[in-house]
Design an enzyme around this catalytic site. Sequence first.
Site, PDB file in Angstrom:
ATOM      1  CB  ALA A   1      -0.884   0.030   1.248  1.00  0.00           C
TER       2      ALA A   1
ATOM      3  CB  THR B   1      -5.192   1.133   9.046  1.00  0.00           C
ATOM      4  OG1 THR B   1      -4.813   2.240   9.867  1.00  0.00           O
ATOM      5  CG2 THR B   1      -6.073   1.690   7.941  1.00  0.00           C
TER       6      THR B   1
ATOM      7  CD  GLU C   1      -4.795   7.405  10.414  1.00  0.00           C
ATOM      8  OE1 GLU C   1      -5.340   8.232   9.667  1.00  0.00           O
ATOM      9  OE2 GLU C   1      -4.320   7.696  11.521  1.00  0.00           O
TER      10      GLU C   1
ATOM     11  CE1 TYR D   1      -2.405   3.971   4.643  1.00  0.00           C
ATOM     12  CE2 TYR D   1      -3.805   4.391   6.544  1.00  0.00           C
ATOM     13  CZ  TYR D   1      -2.903   3.582   5.868  1.00  0.00           C
ATOM     14  OH  TYR D   1      -2.524   2.390   6.435  1.00  0.00           O
TER      15      TYR D   1
ATOM     16  CE  LYS E   1      -4.124   0.552   3.851  1.00  0.00           C
ATOM     17  NZ  LYS E   1      -3.594  -0.815   3.778  1.00  0.00           N
TER      18      LYS E   1
HETATM   19  P1  NAP Z   1       5.557  -0.120   4.400  1.00  0.00           P
HETATM   20  O1  NAP Z   1       6.787  -0.449   5.179  1.00  0.00           O
HETATM   21  O2  NAP Z   1       5.420   1.242   3.829  1.00  0.00           O
HETATM   22  O3  NAP Z   1       5.434  -1.188   3.211  1.00  0.00           O
HETATM   23  C1  NAP Z   1       4.530  -1.013   2.168  1.00  0.00           C
HETATM   24  C2  NAP Z   1       4.838  -1.999   1.069  1.00  0.00           C
HETATM   25  O4  NAP Z   1       3.944  -1.748  -0.034  1.00  0.00           O
HETATM   26  C3  NAP Z   1       6.263  -1.877   0.485  1.00  0.00           C
HETATM   27  O5  NAP Z   1       6.738  -3.165   0.199  1.00  0.00           O
HETATM   28  C4  NAP Z   1       6.030  -1.097  -0.784  1.00  0.00           C
HETATM   29  O6  NAP Z   1       7.011  -1.293  -1.753  1.00  0.00           O
HETATM   30  C5  NAP Z   1       4.711  -1.701  -1.235  1.00  0.00           C
HETATM   31  N1  NAP Z   1       4.040  -0.884  -2.266  1.00  0.00           N
HETATM   32  C6  NAP Z   1       3.706   0.415  -2.192  1.00  0.00           C
HETATM   33  N2  NAP Z   1       3.109   0.801  -3.329  1.00  0.00           N
HETATM   34  C7  NAP Z   1       3.066  -0.274  -4.149  1.00  0.00           C
HETATM   35  C8  NAP Z   1       2.592  -0.503  -5.454  1.00  0.00           C
HETATM   36  N3  NAP Z   1       2.016   0.458  -6.181  1.00  0.00           N
HETATM   37  N4  NAP Z   1       2.708  -1.749  -5.973  1.00  0.00           N
HETATM   38  C9  NAP Z   1       3.285  -2.748  -5.246  1.00  0.00           C
HETATM   39  N5  NAP Z   1       3.773  -2.583  -4.004  1.00  0.00           N
HETATM   40  C10 NAP Z   1       3.662  -1.357  -3.464  1.00  0.00           C
HETATM   41  O7  NAP Z   1       4.257  -0.393   5.286  1.00  0.00           O
HETATM   42  P2  NAP Z   1       4.060  -1.367   6.543  1.00  0.00           P
HETATM   43  O8  NAP Z   1       4.225  -0.561   7.771  1.00  0.00           O
HETATM   44  O9  NAP Z   1       4.827  -2.607   6.326  1.00  0.00           O
HETATM   45  O10 NAP Z   1       2.492  -1.660   6.438  1.00  0.00           O
HETATM   46  C11 NAP Z   1       1.998  -2.799   5.739  1.00  0.00           C
HETATM   47  C12 NAP Z   1       0.518  -2.609   5.452  1.00  0.00           C
HETATM   48  O11 NAP Z   1      -0.175  -2.446   6.689  1.00  0.00           O
HETATM   49  C13 NAP Z   1       0.177  -1.374   4.637  1.00  0.00           C
HETATM   50  O12 NAP Z   1      -0.929  -1.713   3.844  1.00  0.00           O
HETATM   51  C14 NAP Z   1      -0.241  -0.328   5.681  1.00  0.00           C
HETATM   52  O13 NAP Z   1      -1.123   0.611   5.108  1.00  0.00           O
HETATM   53  C15 NAP Z   1      -0.924  -1.236   6.697  1.00  0.00           C
HETATM   54  N6  NAP Z   1      -0.900  -0.783   8.085  1.00  0.00           N
HETATM   55  C16 NAP Z   1       0.287  -0.481   8.692  1.00  0.00           C
HETATM   56  C17 NAP Z   1       0.290  -0.117  10.025  1.00  0.00           C
HETATM   57  C18 NAP Z   1       1.571   0.204  10.736  1.00  0.00           C
HETATM   58  O14 NAP Z   1       1.497   0.785  11.834  1.00  0.00           O
HETATM   59  N7  NAP Z   1       2.726  -0.188  10.223  1.00  0.00           N
HETATM   60  C19 NAP Z   1      -0.918  -0.065  10.741  1.00  0.00           C
HETATM   61  C20 NAP Z   1      -2.105  -0.390  10.084  1.00  0.00           C
HETATM   62  C21 NAP Z   1      -2.074  -0.770   8.762  1.00  0.00           C
HETATM   63  P3  NAP Z   1       8.357  -0.385  -1.793  1.00  0.00           P
HETATM   64  O15 NAP Z   1       9.280  -0.998  -0.790  1.00  0.00           O
HETATM   65  O16 NAP Z   1       8.800  -0.530  -3.180  1.00  0.00           O
HETATM   66  O17 NAP Z   1       7.973   0.999  -1.408  1.00  0.00           O
HETATM   67  O1  G4F Z   2       4.006   7.991  12.391  1.00  0.00           O
HETATM   68  P1  G4F Z   2       2.875   8.587  11.668  1.00  0.00           P
HETATM   69  O2  G4F Z   2       3.159   9.174  10.334  1.00  0.00           O
HETATM   70  O3  G4F Z   2       1.769   7.469  11.605  1.00  0.00           O
HETATM   71  P2  G4F Z   2       0.186   7.532  11.356  1.00  0.00           P
HETATM   72  O4  G4F Z   2      -0.209   8.748  10.620  1.00  0.00           O
HETATM   73  O5  G4F Z   2      -0.478   7.287  12.666  1.00  0.00           O
HETATM   74  O6  G4F Z   2      -0.018   6.283  10.379  1.00  0.00           O
HETATM   75  C1  G4F Z   2       0.572   5.010  10.648  1.00  0.00           C
HETATM   76  O7  G4F Z   2      -0.298   4.246  11.449  1.00  0.00           O
HETATM   77  C2  G4F Z   2      -1.540   3.912  10.830  1.00  0.00           C
HETATM   78  C3  G4F Z   2      -2.330   3.083  11.846  1.00  0.00           C
HETATM   79  O8  G4F Z   2      -3.028   3.935  12.712  1.00  0.00           O
HETATM   80  C4  G4F Z   2      -1.274   3.126   9.577  1.00  0.00           C
HETATM   81  F1  G4F Z   2      -2.452   2.783   9.000  1.00  0.00           F
HETATM   82  C5  G4F Z   2      -0.439   3.938   8.616  1.00  0.00           C
HETATM   83  O9  G4F Z   2      -0.112   3.133   7.477  1.00  0.00           O
HETATM   84  C6  G4F Z   2       0.858   4.334   9.311  1.00  0.00           C
HETATM   85  O10 G4F Z   2       1.607   3.165   9.539  1.00  0.00           O
HETATM   86  O11 G4F Z   2       2.222   9.754  12.556  1.00  0.00           O
HETATM   87  C7  G4F Z   2       1.784   9.535  13.859  1.00  0.00           C
HETATM   88  C8  G4F Z   2       1.385  10.870  14.485  1.00  0.00           C
HETATM   89  C9  G4F Z   2       0.481  11.729  13.593  1.00  0.00           C
HETATM   90  O12 G4F Z   2      -0.511  12.325  14.379  1.00  0.00           O
HETATM   91  C10 G4F Z   2       1.401  12.815  13.064  1.00  0.00           C
HETATM   92  O13 G4F Z   2       0.763  14.048  12.774  1.00  0.00           O
HETATM   93  O14 G4F Z   2       2.576  11.643  14.672  1.00  0.00           O
HETATM   94  C11 G4F Z   2       2.324  12.973  14.263  1.00  0.00           C
HETATM   95  N1  G4F Z   2       3.602  13.606  13.933  1.00  0.00           N
HETATM   96  C12 G4F Z   2       4.146  14.685  14.601  1.00  0.00           C
HETATM   97  N2  G4F Z   2       5.285  15.034  14.025  1.00  0.00           N
HETATM   98  C13 G4F Z   2       4.420  13.298  12.933  1.00  0.00           C
HETATM   99  C14 G4F Z   2       5.498  14.194  12.987  1.00  0.00           C
HETATM  100  N3  G4F Z   2       4.347  12.321  12.005  1.00  0.00           N
HETATM  101  C15 G4F Z   2       5.362  12.207  11.110  1.00  0.00           C
HETATM  102  N4  G4F Z   2       5.311  11.215  10.211  1.00  0.00           N
HETATM  103  N5  G4F Z   2       6.424  13.084  11.112  1.00  0.00           N
HETATM  104  C16 G4F Z   2       6.546  14.093  12.035  1.00  0.00           C
HETATM  105  O15 G4F Z   2       7.491  14.869  12.020  1.00  0.00           O
END
Ligand code: NAP
Ligand code: G4F
Length: 358
Positions: free
Chosen positions: A91, A134, A136, A158, A162
């Site tokens: 994603a 998520t 979110e 986003y 989702k």
């Molecule tokens: P991530 O590290 O950003 O990994 C995303 C993966 O998606 C990467 O392998 C990326 O490839 C691939 N991708 C992006 N665009 C693509 C495209 N157009 N075609 C094919 N592959 C593509 O994210 P993550 O933290 O592992 O999260 C995994 C999933 O869980 C995501 O769907 C995210 O939205 C969801 N999620 C994450 C969290 C969290 O806290 N981590 C929480 C809730 C849900 P590249 O390496 O080439 O960029």
């Molecule tokens: O680390 P973040 O960018 O994560 P966010 O927006 O919560 O999203 C992550 O968690 C989601 C699950 O709830 C996933 F679905 C999503 O794919 C991703 O993995 O930001 C967390 C918080 C936000 O409120 C943001 O505004 O941190 C705040 N923040 C404050 N300063 C910042 C910063 N975020 C980022 N990235 N960079 C800053 O400098």
Amino acid sequence: MSKDGAPLVTKTALITGVTGQDGAYLSKFLVDKGYEVYGTYRRLSTPNFWRLHYLNVFEKVNLLPADLIDVGSLLDAIRISHPEEVYNLAAQSFVGASFEQPVGTGEMNGISVTRLLETIRIMNPKIKFYQASTSELFGSGHLSASNEEALFRPSSPYAAAKLYSYWMTKIYREGFGIFACNGILFNHESPLRGLEFVTRKISNTVAKCALGLEKELRLGNLEAKRDWGYAPEYIETMWLMMQQKTPDDYVVATDDSHSVKEFAEKAFDVVGLDWQEHVKVDKKFLRPLDVAYLKGDSSKIRKIGWNPKVDFDGLVKIMVKEDLSRWERWQNGERFPWDASNYPGEDKILSRYQEKDK
Ligand code: NAP
Ligand code: G4F
């Protein structure tokens, strides 16, 4: 036998987004369970397999090129891998970027999931499907913990995309009988987290400050609260839900919530520095809309056997210590697969909000 003494299973899984944080941890988890693992990656001008190398699992994963917006490549990935389980993790995962690229995010996080579900429905509806949903989805306005029944109020492109894919997953489950699950995961972090996410941005900059390589940590909204857990523990739930008799949706969380400020404070504590001397607020990192508070209620997934151990303090320590060790090794001339040494300072990256200010 696997490491924990359980018998090895011989199943085949396809993971989309194998190069990402969760993709890498899930690959390792499934390989250790005896799965044959296939993973999709997208073509980039520079290879991006550092996380798989980091976990020593690169050699054990079968790689398939596929892009979420290219249906033929998804179809080929399924045709070639013959999976029993598909984990759809790929994603555009950065909420901040979704405000800058809302259309692309809609394609990748919304429509592409229907592409995959259609592919499964047509090719082999017996394939089990996991969708990376998520917290979110819950969005703004919640003042208490959210479980599977809580109201969805998405607050970013986003989250809106989702939410569409969340419903499509349910619709294919109920309408076409596909074993399809939504894992509604709250934020989960690790030393393999992308550098633009706030936790890793903090741990990486704190490590550099401790070694005199950096002085400032520029952040946006310090008051935002998140329910942050440890990624290797979270990916276990993806597998767990796919092993149940019936498909369902599950919230995955620590059930605890902390602010960005608390995360920064604790992280500087780990290296004996005072956060207030280093953290500066920069409006470049504020979003047009931000979710103020997220906290989960994960009772349902705990009832089927999930029992995470790492708490907030433990998570901060793991992340800071690992980034510190990496930068120390880097200072000693060691080179190894790792993202931070190639990452440009965020000052170099312009945002559309900065343009608006001029
Ligand atoms: P991530 O590290 O950003 O990994 C995303 C993966 O998606 C990467 O392998 C990326 O490839 C691939 N991708 C992006 N665009 C693509 C495209 N157009 N075609 C094919 N592959 C593509 O994210 P993550 O933290 O592992 O999260 C995994 C999933 O869980 C995501 O769907 C995210 O939205 C969801 N999620 C994450 C969290 C969290 O806290 N981590 C929480 C809730 C849900 P590249 O390496 O080439 O960029
Ligand atoms: O680390 P973040 O960018 O994560 P966010 O927006 O919560 O999203 C992550 O968690 C989601 C699950 O709830 C996933 F679905 C999503 O794919 C991703 O993995 O930001 C967390 C918080 C936000 O409120 C943001 O505004 O941190 C705040 N923040 C404050 N300063 C910042 C910063 N975020 C980022 N990235 N960079 C800053 O400098």
